[in-house]
Design a protein around this motif. Sequence first.
Motif, mmCIF file in Angstrom:
data_model
loop_
_atom_site.group_PDB
_atom_site.id
_atom_site.type_symbol
_atom_site.label_atom_id
_atom_site.label_comp_id
_atom_site.label_asym_id
_atom_site.label_seq_id
_atom_site.Cartn_x
_atom_site.Cartn_y
_atom_site.Cartn_z
ATOM 1 N N SER A 71 29.397 -61.207 28.969
ATOM 2 C CA SER A 71 28.081 -61.100 29.588
ATOM 3 C C SER A 71 27.030 -60.965 28.506
ATOM 4 C CB SER A 71 28.041 -59.874 30.514
ATOM 5 O OG SER A 71 26.731 -59.629 30.974
ATOM 6 N N ILE A 72 25.822 -61.414 28.798
ATOM 7 C CA ILE A 72 24.723 -61.180 27.861
ATOM 8 C C ILE A 72 24.012 -59.873 28.175
ATOM 9 C CG2 ILE A 72 24.406 -63.666 27.577
ATOM 10 C CD1 ILE A 72 21.756 -63.386 29.149
ATOM 11 N N TRP A 73 24.391 -59.198 29.286
ATOM 12 C CA TRP A 73 23.785 -57.921 29.656
ATOM 13 C C TRP A 73 24.468 -56.790 28.912
ATOM 14 C CZ3 TRP A 73 19.535 -58.062 32.688
ATOM 15 C CH2 TRP A 73 19.334 -59.205 33.467
ATOM 16 N N VAL A 74 23.676 -55.900 28.368
ATOM 17 C CA VAL A 74 24.199 -54.723 27.676
ATOM 18 C C VAL A 74 23.722 -53.487 28.443
ATOM 19 C CG1 VAL A 74 24.202 -53.385 25.541
ATOM 20 C CG2 VAL A 74 24.150 -55.895 25.450
ATOM 21 N N PRO A 75 24.647 -52.658 28.953
ATOM 22 C CA PRO A 75 24.249 -51.521 29.782
ATOM 23 C C PRO A 75 23.714 -50.340 28.975
ATOM 24 C CG PRO A 75 26.621 -51.554 29.561
ATOM 25 C CD PRO A 75 26.116 -52.800 28.868
ATOM 26 N N LEU A 76 22.907 -50.649 27.968
ATOM 27 C CA LEU A 76 22.243 -49.599 27.190
ATOM 28 C C LEU A 76 20.820 -49.479 27.710
ATOM 29 C CD1 LEU A 76 22.056 -47.606 24.802
ATOM 30 C CD2 LEU A 76 21.325 -49.562 23.389
ATOM 31 N N ILE A 77 20.501 -48.360 28.328
ATOM 32 C CA ILE A 77 19.137 -48.167 28.838
ATOM 33 C C ILE A 77 18.482 -46.932 28.240
ATOM 34 C CG2 ILE A 77 19.719 -49.277 31.021
ATOM 35 C CD1 ILE A 77 19.677 -46.518 32.318
ATOM 36 N N ARG A 78 19.275 -46.073 27.597
ATOM 37 C CA ARG A 78 18.740 -44.788 27.175
ATOM 38 C C ARG A 78 18.847 -44.635 25.665
ATOM 39 N NH1 ARG A 78 16.623 -41.950 30.072
ATOM 40 N NH2 ARG A 78 17.535 -42.906 31.925
ATOM 41 N N HIS A 79 17.708 -44.710 24.992
ATOM 42 C CA HIS A 79 17.645 -44.522 23.544
ATOM 43 C C HIS A 79 16.182 -44.296 23.186
ATOM 44 C CE1 HIS A 79 17.759 -45.396 19.225
ATOM 45 N NE2 HIS A 79 19.060 -45.130 19.287
ATOM 46 N N PRO A 80 15.896 -43.426 22.225
ATOM 47 C CA PRO A 80 14.495 -43.178 21.863
ATOM 48 C C PRO A 80 13.723 -44.434 21.488
ATOM 49 C CG PRO A 80 15.905 -41.497 20.900
ATOM 50 C CD PRO A 80 16.820 -42.513 21.518
ATOM 51 N N ALA A 81 14.387 -45.387 20.837
ATOM 52 C CA ALA A 81 13.694 -46.614 20.453
ATOM 53 C C ALA A 81 13.310 -47.446 21.671
ATOM 54 C CB ALA A 81 14.560 -47.438 19.501
ATOM 55 N N LEU A 82 14.186 -47.477 22.679
ATOM 56 C CA LEU A 82 13.870 -48.198 23.908
ATOM 57 C C LEU A 82 12.756 -47.485 24.665
ATOM 58 C CD1 LEU A 82 17.505 -48.993 25.102
ATOM 59 C CD2 LEU A 82 15.990 -50.454 23.736
ATOM 60 N N ASP A 83 12.820 -46.151 24.705
ATOM 61 C CA ASP A 83 11.774 -45.382 25.371
ATOM 62 C C ASP A 83 10.427 -45.601 24.694
ATOM 63 O OD1 ASP A 83 13.600 -44.356 27.174
ATOM 64 O OD2 ASP A 83 13.935 -42.506 26.036
ATOM 65 N N ALA A 84 10.437 -45.700 23.360
ATOM 66 C CA ALA A 84 9.182 -45.915 22.639
ATOM 67 C C ALA A 84 8.546 -47.240 23.035
ATOM 68 C CB ALA A 84 9.442 -45.868 21.129
ATOM 69 N N ASN A 85 9.355 -48.272 23.224
ATOM 70 C CA ASN A 85 8.801 -49.566 23.651
ATOM 71 C C ASN A 85 8.263 -49.490 25.076
ATOM 72 O OD1 ASN A 85 9.468 -50.677 21.168
ATOM 73 N ND2 ASN A 85 11.426 -51.517 21.885
ATOM 74 N N ARG A 86 8.946 -48.727 25.926
ATOM 75 C CA ARG A 86 8.451 -48.554 27.292
ATOM 76 C C ARG A 86 7.112 -47.822 27.322
ATOM 77 N NH1 ARG A 86 14.257 -46.721 28.230
ATOM 78 N NH2 ARG A 86 15.331 -48.657 28.817
ATOM 79 N N ALA A 87 6.826 -47.068 26.273
ATOM 80 C CA ALA A 87 5.575 -46.310 26.202
ATOM 81 C C ALA A 87 4.471 -47.077 25.485
ATOM 82 C CB ALA A 87 5.824 -44.969 25.495
ATOM 83 N N SER A 88 4.697 -48.344 25.177
ATOM 84 C CA SER A 88 3.704 -49.139 24.445
ATOM 85 C C SER A 88 2.429 -49.348 25.257
ATOM 86 C CB SER A 88 4.297 -50.513 24.089
ATOM 87 O OG SER A 88 3.279 -51.415 23.715
ATOM 88 N N PRO A 89 1.282 -48.813 24.805
ATOM 89 C CA PRO A 89 0.024 -49.049 25.527
ATOM 90 C C PRO A 89 -0.353 -50.529 25.562
ATOM 91 C CG PRO A 89 -0.204 -47.229 23.966
ATOM 92 C CD PRO A 89 1.096 -47.914 23.656
#
Length: 339
Positions: free
Chosen positions: A170-188
């Motif tokens: 699969s090309i899906w990776v079940p990684l959703i929780r990491h500070p780096a991912l959270d930082a991108n989600r917080a991008s203004p």
Amino acid sequence: MSVEVTDDLLGIPHLRDLWSRTLAKRRGTPVPAAETNRTVNGIARFDRDKVVVFGLGLGLRETLSYLYDEAPEFDAFERWIIATNGGSVDPRVVARINAALAGSPVEPIDDGVPALTGDELAFFDEHGYVVLRDAVEPRAARAAEDAIWTHLQMDRDDAGTWYGGSHGHSIWVPLIRHPALDANRASPRIASAFAQLWKRRDLWPTVDQTGFNPPERPGWQFPGPNLHWDVSLALPIPFGIQGILYLADVAADQGAFTCVPGFHRRIEDWLGALPPGADPRHQDLDALGRVSVPARAGDMIIWHQALPHGASPNRASRPRIVQYLSFNPTTMEQNPVWK
């Protein structure tokens, strides 16, 4: 406008509603349709669920899996949420969620600085997608890319390690929780681009998976998804947008995101021209005129949900590594009929 009172640990009244309905469904106890579809303060129940889950920085699948697997008491559910958030939940987050569900204005999460130019907005209107350049800084993209390599236990410089991972074919990776991912989600900047396209600022970032699409080789062929839709094709198709953030440079032949430009403008005519009983999802969508969208690390592609879209076979020498991320408003129009 109704205001609910709660003595719960987090102080989010709708959280108990989500918990009780999910466990009732788990037990096989039917929930009356009128109750399931009930709106409060003009907000549909499913929208309220998403505001609470995404507002708390949780994934929908992650949350439902926990409830189904553990069937926790409500206080245990709240403690799980707090632990998942690193041991605390900012009171401002709780206040924003409760304000949204009370039908009150919420504090925007974008910085009010337009991220898309007038030409880029016009391009989106015409073609149904746009590339937000430098959505995050290169170091932020690299940090998220590193997190995926580490999660997969693969060596970026050894192609022999890029296959046979625990996530399967699969090309899906079940990684959703990491500070780096959270930082991108917080991008203004990303939030601002979505706010421009939605034309509203009460937005909530989704908590979604990441992706790793390695080059094809004998024994590992591209598994999809090919061109598809993630929305009902019952008319009318409401406005909605989705996004994918490139964490490394992606060339056109490197498993790039693909779509059919401008199809949001002609999908109704196309659907109307299909033979009676034909399934639109099983047509030759490639014949509609797909294009690949290359971009640099840190760039983001945002597209209209009426566009057929998907990944593509990777025929280059490096994997495509991405983070799936969208921002949705408190209320979203949806067609109740799935087609």
